[in-house]
Design a protein around this motif. Structure first.
Motif, short mmCIF file in Angstrom:
data_model
loop_
_atom_site.label_atom_id
_atom_site.label_comp_id
_atom_site.label_asym_id
_atom_site.label_seq_id
_atom_site.Cartn_x
_atom_site.Cartn_y
_atom_site.Cartn_z
N ARG A 94 -6.74 -0.85 -6.45
CA ARG A 94 -7.45 0.13 -5.61
C ARG A 94 -6.66 0.39 -4.31
O ARG A 94 -6.55 1.52 -3.86
CB ARG A 94 -8.83 -0.43 -5.30
N ALA A 95 -6.13 -0.69 -3.73
CA ALA A 95 -5.31 -0.54 -2.52
C ALA A 95 -4.07 0.30 -2.84
O ALA A 95 -3.69 1.20 -2.06
CB ALA A 95 -4.90 -1.91 -1.98
N GLU A 96 -3.46 0.03 -3.97
CA GLU A 96 -2.25 0.79 -4.34
C GLU A 96 -2.57 2.26 -4.58
O GLU A 96 -1.77 3.14 -4.26
CB GLU A 96 -1.59 0.15 -5.57
N ALA A 97 -3.76 2.53 -5.12
CA ALA A 97 -4.17 3.92 -5.30
C ALA A 97 -4.29 4.60 -3.93
O ALA A 97 -3.86 5.74 -3.75
CB ALA A 97 -5.50 3.99 -6.05
N LEU A 98 -4.87 3.88 -2.95
CA LEU A 98 -4.96 4.45 -1.59
C LEU A 98 -3.57 4.62 -0.99
O LEU A 98 -3.33 5.57 -0.24
CB LEU A 98 -5.81 3.53 -0.69
N LEU A 114 -4.58 5.73 -10.04
CA LEU A 114 -3.38 4.94 -10.24
C LEU A 114 -3.61 4.09 -11.48
O LEU A 114 -4.55 3.29 -11.52
CB LEU A 114 -3.11 4.03 -9.04
N LEU A 115 -2.78 4.27 -12.49
CA LEU A 115 -2.91 3.49 -13.72
C LEU A 115 -1.76 2.51 -13.78
O LEU A 115 -0.60 2.91 -13.87
CB LEU A 115 -2.89 4.43 -14.94
N LYS A 116 -2.10 1.23 -13.68
CA LYS A 116 -1.07 0.21 -13.61
C LYS A 116 -0.94 -0.50 -14.95
O LYS A 116 -1.90 -1.09 -15.45
CB LYS A 116 -1.45 -0.79 -12.51
N LEU A 117 0.25 -0.44 -15.52
CA LEU A 117 0.53 -1.14 -16.78
C LEU A 117 1.52 -2.24 -16.44
O LEU A 117 2.73 -2.03 -16.42
CB LEU A 117 1.13 -0.18 -17.81
N ALA A 118 0.99 -3.41 -16.15
CA ALA A 118 1.83 -4.52 -15.73
C ALA A 118 1.45 -5.73 -16.57
O ALA A 118 1.24 -5.60 -17.76
CB ALA A 118 1.63 -4.77 -14.24
N ARG A 119 1.37 -6.92 -15.96
CA ARG A 119 0.90 -8.07 -16.73
C ARG A 119 -0.53 -7.80 -17.19
O ARG A 119 -0.90 -8.08 -18.30
CB ARG A 119 0.96 -9.32 -15.86
N GLY A 120 -1.32 -7.23 -16.28
CA GLY A 120 -2.65 -6.73 -16.65
C GLY A 120 -2.63 -5.21 -16.63
O GLY A 120 -1.63 -4.60 -16.27
N VAL A 121 -3.77 -4.64 -17.01
CA VAL A 121 -3.89 -3.18 -17.01
C VAL A 121 -5.16 -2.79 -16.27
O VAL A 121 -6.23 -3.33 -16.55
CB VAL A 121 -3.93 -2.64 -18.46
N ILE A 235 -2.45 11.57 -12.08
CA ILE A 235 -2.42 10.17 -12.54
C ILE A 235 -1.06 9.61 -12.13
O ILE A 235 -0.02 10.18 -12.49
CB ILE A 235 -2.57 10.05 -14.07
N VAL A 236 -1.07 8.56 -11.33
CA VAL A 236 0.18 7.91 -10.94
C VAL A 236 0.32 6.64 -11.77
O VAL A 236 -0.55 5.78 -11.74
CB VAL A 236 0.19 7.56 -9.43
N LEU A 237 1.40 6.56 -12.51
CA LEU A 237 1.65 5.37 -13.33
C LEU A 237 2.46 4.37 -12.53
O LEU A 237 3.39 4.74 -11.80
CB LEU A 237 2.43 5.77 -14.58
#
Lengths: 298, 298
Positions: A94-98, A114-121, A235-237
């Motif tokens: 959420r912080a990264e989306a801001l 912000l859609l984060k595909l990392a160790r988690g999603v 959408i920011v990946l």
């Protein structure tokens, strides 16, 4: 809007499994920033914390940080003790989306995911220019939507979550599984990583192509989930899956376009790199100062 | 907040495939309401329209009404012509969500999702007391989230959408498929319907039990999608799948509870019955008058 990273200091945590100890170390770091700012006569408006676990949106309690074994813990309150300025706690995605909303790819838009595909999603959701958290802080937990009822077991205990398809561990697991059946693959001779998989896929290697194919299909599913749920401007990946060297072979193969109506959505990759957490934390302070000042009182 | 249905009139549409003709008939009906209100000296604040197809949230154009073969058509503008009062167009599920928010199960909450399991599957989303539509009007189209990549083809052309699992046609299709393999089932001797399936499942009949089992599993997936995306105060279920006689056997078997953190969410079934569309349309007028008056100008 602009911003600049003026100073940074990193400290490892002695024992990440002990919230109380970690908090003491964090407080120590916060105080040193406060002292430093006072000495230089620079106003410090607030301290932003980007936290990688689940947070209660009303109380700022840590609800769960599975990786370190934290359960409910009064995180915001503990950090706030002994500080003269507000401490703002936000979940990391959420912080990264801001961060993207104020300083990055999403400047000037109304809604951003912000859609984060990392160790988690997971997804950080900004709707109508405000972060959207949900009643229990679960909004944006799209990594735990079931996308394959016959799939692998997820770290959350359920089966076939999106996270079992498009996270870094999921991609590596799929590759290992296929390599067992194809021990002669050239991919078996090098250390397995996203980079080696993307490189091999580009060279046409069979196992890597199959891994890529599944990843393309479920990255498309992930993007469509975001559109069907939030239908944002952009959408920011982010995360290693899309930021690893060679990831363009993934992104170039994901075709969005099977929607019943024409859909305008801008899909981009984050350009923040490893400072995204710091930028996001700073953005959350800025956001509350400007947009949501009453939230800063408590 | 209260409301009362004062008068109703139903008119069938001559040729639902012709938007222009349908609109003329609708206008005629709207004018008759206006005249009636004037004659009785009752103020008419606006006319709400609950529309069963996709609507452009900016222009009020119909984008698609697949069932009747409508494509892009200036729906709101056409209805507004020749009317002295505002005409407010809302997609049906979104209007019904506003109906629940103002007059139904969700009175006084901050966020509500109406999840409709009917011929189609979709969600009407009210976040922070406002309907959330998204940039293209697609927000809440959860029926087209992929939940089974190896599943059936959906009416939208893609494979394994939620709608292929929890809609009325999906349930009947599954039952027919199983009855082919089990022609001796007592269920094969009666007319197939949700009611007959629920009744047979209660009696322990094998085919019906299997249909129910899949429906329970994917209704759980549907509810979890809503929680992971929106995390609302309340989810109101509606549509034949949950409102058919005997549907309590479905609802009693859906157990939510595998979330990583403790989740407070109230799941209820709508009590509006067949007037939900009218109530929703009225609620959307009320909502804009009270909450969003500038939206009523255009």
């Amino acid at each position: 809007m602009g911003g600049e990273l003026r100073y940074m200091e990193e400290r490892p945590v002695d024992d990440p499994r002990e919230p109380a100890k970690g908090i003491e170390q964090a407080k120590d770091l916060l105080r040193s920033f406060e002292t430093r700012a006072k000495r230089r006569r620079r106003p410090l408006y607030g301290i932003g914390v980007s936290f990688p676990g689940a947070v209660d949106p009303r109380t700022g309690d840590c609800l769960l940080w599975a990786e370190s074994g934290w359960k409910r813990f009064p995180l915001a309150r503990s950090l706030m003790e002994a500080m003269d300025i507000p401490v703002l706690l936000e979940e990391d995605v959420r912080a990264e989306a801001l961060g993207e909303f104020w300083f990055g790819e999403g400047q000037g838009v109304d809604s951003l995911v912000l859609l984060k595909l990392a160790r988690g999603v997971g997804a950080g959701v900004v709707l109508e220019q405000r972060p959207y958290r949900g009643v229990n802080g679960l909004a944006g937990e799209v990594g735990h939507i079931t996308v394959d009822p016959y799939g692998d077991r997820c770290s959350c205990g359920r089966v076939g979550c999106l996270e079992t398809k498009v996270s870094v561990p999921a991609v590596l697991r799929k590759a290992r599984e296929l390599l067992k059946k194809n021990p002669d693959s050239p991919l078996a001779r090098e250390e397995l990583s996203l980079e080696s998989i993307y490189r091999a896929a580009r060279e046409g290697e069979k196992v890597a192509r199959e891994v890529l194919e599944q990843l393309v299909a479920f990255t498309k599913v992930a993007l469509e989930i975001v559109v069907h749920a939030y239908d944002p401007d952009i959408i920011v990946l982010s995360g290693a899956v899309v930021e690893a060297e060679g990831a363009d072979i993934l992104l170039n193969n994901v075709q969005l376009g099977d929607f019943p109506v024409e859909v305008r959505v801008d899909v981009r990759v984050s350009s923040f790199g490893k400072h995204r957490g710091i930028i996001g934390a700073a953005a959350s302070v800025l956001h509350r100062l400007i947009v949501d000042p009453q939230a800063i009182e408590g």
